[in-house]
Design a protein around this motif. Structure first.
Motif, PDB file in Angstrom:
ATOM      1  N   THR A 167      49.998  44.563  34.749  1.00 20.73           N
ATOM      2  CA  THR A 167      49.428  45.565  35.567  1.00 20.73           C
ATOM      3  C   THR A 167      49.013  44.447  36.298  1.00 20.73           C
ATOM      4  O   THR A 167      48.522  45.449  37.771  1.00 20.73           O
ATOM      5  N   LEU A 168      48.151  43.365  36.479  1.00 25.01           N
ATOM      6  CA  LEU A 168      48.414  42.563  37.343  1.00 25.01           C
ATOM      7  C   LEU A 168      49.286  41.875  38.770  1.00 25.01           C
ATOM      8  O   LEU A 168      49.252  42.422  39.459  1.00 25.01           O
ATOM      9  N   TRP A 200      49.025  45.253  40.973  1.00 22.02           N
ATOM     10  CA  TRP A 200      47.641  45.314  41.255  1.00 22.02           C
ATOM     11  C   TRP A 200      48.051  44.560  42.573  1.00 22.02           C
ATOM     12  O   TRP A 200      47.889  44.460  43.427  1.00 22.02           O
ATOM     13  N   CYS A 208      48.286  45.301  46.244  1.00 17.90           N
ATOM     14  CA  CYS A 208      47.186  44.457  47.127  1.00 17.90           C
ATOM     15  C   CYS A 208      47.743  44.051  48.633  1.00 17.90           C
ATOM     16  O   CYS A 208      46.887  43.535  49.481  1.00 17.90           O
ATOM     17  N   LYS A 243      43.503  46.781  51.650  1.00 13.59           N
ATOM     18  CA  LYS A 243      43.164  45.673  51.183  1.00 13.59           C
ATOM     19  C   LYS A 243      43.796  44.276  50.962  1.00 13.59           C
ATOM     20  O   LYS A 243      43.047  43.269  50.570  1.00 13.59           O
ATOM     21  N   LYS A 261      39.953  39.810  42.484  1.00 13.98           N
ATOM     22  CA  LYS A 261      39.723  40.228  41.260  1.00 13.98           C
ATOM     23  C   LYS A 261      40.550  41.452  40.726  1.00 13.98           C
ATOM     24  O   LYS A 261      40.563  42.947  41.417  1.00 13.98           O
ATOM     25  N   CYS A 262      40.637  41.685  39.564  1.00 16.40           N
ATOM     26  CA  CYS A 262      41.439  42.533  38.742  1.00 16.40           C
ATOM     27  C   CYS A 262      41.082  43.075  37.359  1.00 16.40           C
ATOM     28  O   CYS A 262      40.511  42.164  36.429  1.00 16.40           O
ATOM     29  N   ARG A 263      40.479  44.036  37.145  1.00 18.32           N
ATOM     30  CA  ARG A 263      39.420  43.991  35.990  1.00 18.32           C
ATOM     31  C   ARG A 263      40.115  44.646  35.029  1.00 18.32           C
ATOM     32  O   ARG A 263      41.344  45.214  34.944  1.00 18.32           O
TER      33      ARG A 263
END
Length: 127
Positions: free
Chosen positions: A52-53, A56, A60, A66, A77-79
């Motif tokens: 996921t990171l 993501w 970006c 982004k 920042k990644c939640r």
């Protein structure tokens, strides 16, 4: 016609005993197997966070809006969200340190007043 009713769930007495008996009472072998399964689930979750990171961050860097925000703020920042456990918390901290990131708990406690303290809750972290 009416849909067929599902077949009743049939469990043998041994399976029922194993299902409803705590691991500690099933012996050391069952406890060890439970710990192995928990560690495997944590590793799978960490792999999912890595994937996921990576996607993501790529997103970006590709999208102008982004990327501009990254250049303006100087950080991303990644939640991520998962059921909290000491093991997953430690693995996420180790992962974050390994990539030069910081890990912070997201202050948003989901239904904090309504949630029994003994039940695992979904926690959110910021990477």
């Amino acid at each position: 016609g009416a849909p067929a009713a599902p077949a009743p769930l049939a469990l043998s007495r041994a399976d029922r005993h194993k299902l409803f008996t705590p691991l500690m009472e099933q012996g050391a072998k069952a406890v060890k197997e439970g710990q192995r399964m928990q560690a495997e689930a944590q590793d799978d979750l960490l792999d999912s966070v890595r994937t996921t990171l990576r996607k993501w961050v790529q997103d970006c860097l590709v999208k102008d809006e982004k990327r501009d925000r990254l250049l303006e703020k100087g950080l991303l920042k990644c939640r991520v969200q998962a059921k909290w456990s000491k093991g997953i918390d430690e693995k996420l901290k180790g992962f974050a340190a390994g990539i030069g990131a910081r890990l912070a708990a997201d202050g948003d406690k989901e239904n904090a007043e309504k949630h029994p303290a003994w039940l695992p809750r979904n926690e959110k972290w910021l990477l």
